[in-house]
Design a protein around this motif. Structure first.
Motif, short mmCIF file in Angstrom:
data_model
loop_
_atom_site.label_atom_id
_atom_site.label_comp_id
_atom_site.label_asym_id
_atom_site.label_seq_id
_atom_site.Cartn_x
_atom_site.Cartn_y
_atom_site.Cartn_z
N LEU A 66 0.83 -1.20 0.00
CA LEU A 66 0.00 0.00 0.00
C LEU A 66 0.86 1.26 0.00
N LEU A 123 2.38 1.72 -3.44
CA LEU A 123 1.37 2.18 -4.39
C LEU A 123 1.09 3.66 -4.20
N HIS A 169 10.86 -4.07 -7.42
CA HIS A 169 10.01 -4.67 -8.46
C HIS A 169 8.64 -4.93 -7.88
N LEU A 170 7.70 -4.11 -8.29
CA LEU A 170 6.33 -4.24 -7.81
C LEU A 170 5.53 -5.00 -8.86
N SER A 171 5.17 -6.20 -8.54
CA SER A 171 4.41 -7.02 -9.50
C SER A 171 3.04 -7.33 -8.93
N LEU A 172 2.02 -6.69 -9.49
CA LEU A 172 0.68 -6.80 -8.92
C LEU A 172 -0.31 -7.44 -9.88
N THR A 173 -1.00 -8.41 -9.32
CA THR A 173 -2.01 -9.15 -10.04
C THR A 173 -3.18 -9.35 -9.08
N ALA A 174 -4.35 -9.60 -9.59
CA ALA A 174 -5.49 -9.79 -8.69
C ALA A 174 -5.16 -10.88 -7.66
N GLU A 175 -4.52 -11.91 -8.14
CA GLU A 175 -4.18 -13.03 -7.26
C GLU A 175 -3.18 -12.62 -6.18
N ILE A 184 -2.71 -9.67 -5.03
CA ILE A 184 -3.40 -8.76 -4.12
C ILE A 184 -4.24 -9.54 -3.12
N ARG A 185 -4.95 -10.53 -3.66
CA ARG A 185 -5.78 -11.37 -2.79
C ARG A 185 -4.94 -11.95 -1.66
N VAL A 219 -3.56 -8.98 0.85
CA VAL A 219 -4.57 -8.24 1.60
C VAL A 219 -4.77 -8.88 2.98
#
Lengths: 116, 116
Positions: free
Chosen positions: A18, A21, A93-99, A101-102, A105
């Motif tokens: 967070l 981001l 290296h910020l690698s963000l995917t829905a998965e 994030i799930r 969180v």
DNA sequence: TTCATGTGTAAGGTTTTTCTTACGCATGAA
DNA sequence: TTCATGCGTAAGAAAAACCTTACACATGAA
């Protein structure tokens, strides 16, 4: 071997993701990061001129990048005695995917929780 | 083959990256994304209850995710005639590195530019 | 000393984001 | 009709982010 600040892959600290981001979600700060990635060294007054913003404003944005751990600063003395504050990128290296994030969180404090 | 919304790799639209970052830089919205990634279907009133926030508040955060293109919504009629607004994740992959930022910042409007 | 350079930060105003409360409208069921 | 459910949104308060101006302090050079 030195590792990058690997964000949202294995470590997955929700608060850290967070912070990263929020730190990147601003055009000035993206430009700052971009400049710092050009291979040159930059001290703050110089960087402010390059980007075209005031030094206090740069200082403010710089602060957020520092707090998020994306940038580090080191005070150095120039040949003519001035104290120059050089900024450096912390390789990340910020690698963000829905998965992803799930997953990360889960380590976020609950909505009403103050984190205590 | 259908592609993910590949952010900051090849396409590199600075404005789009910025929108995605801003959309994700919020704990509620991260939770929303996380829920939508759990394999179930969710309509907005239901989702608001699951996350523990009011429906107007969810609507507000939902809006940002929609505008950033990370989420889509589809109105459906339930068996008992209610109109349910189902939310779906747009499969995305945001991969950010200092180098990729340096590249996509080029497509950002200048500091004082309104984008016109 | 005065000027130009560098550093930081405090005070105040503007703008944006965030959140709540309160509407209005629709449906099916009791 | 009345109630419970769903949908959206407007209005206004509160909080956070953003930005400018101004200050204070240091150095070397003119």
């Amino acid at each position: 071997m030195k590792h990058d600040l690997q964000i949202a892959e294995t470590t997955c600290d929700g608060a850290q993701v967070l912070a990263a981001l929020a730190a990147l979600a601003n055009p000035h700060r993206l430009r700052i990061v971009a400049r710092l990635a050009d291979g040159e060294r930059h001290y703050v007054s110089q960087l402010a001129r390059e980007i075209g913003i005031s030094r206090p404003l740069l200082h403010l944005h710089m602060q957020k990048l520092l707090e998020a751990g994306l940038v580090t600063s080191r005070l150095e003395l120039s040949d003519d005695g001035k104290a120059l504050n050089y900024l450096e990128l912390a390789p990340f290296h910020l690698s963000l995917t829905a998965e992803s994030i799930r997953h990360c969180v889960k380590s976020l404090p609950a909505p009403g929780d103050t984190g205590e």
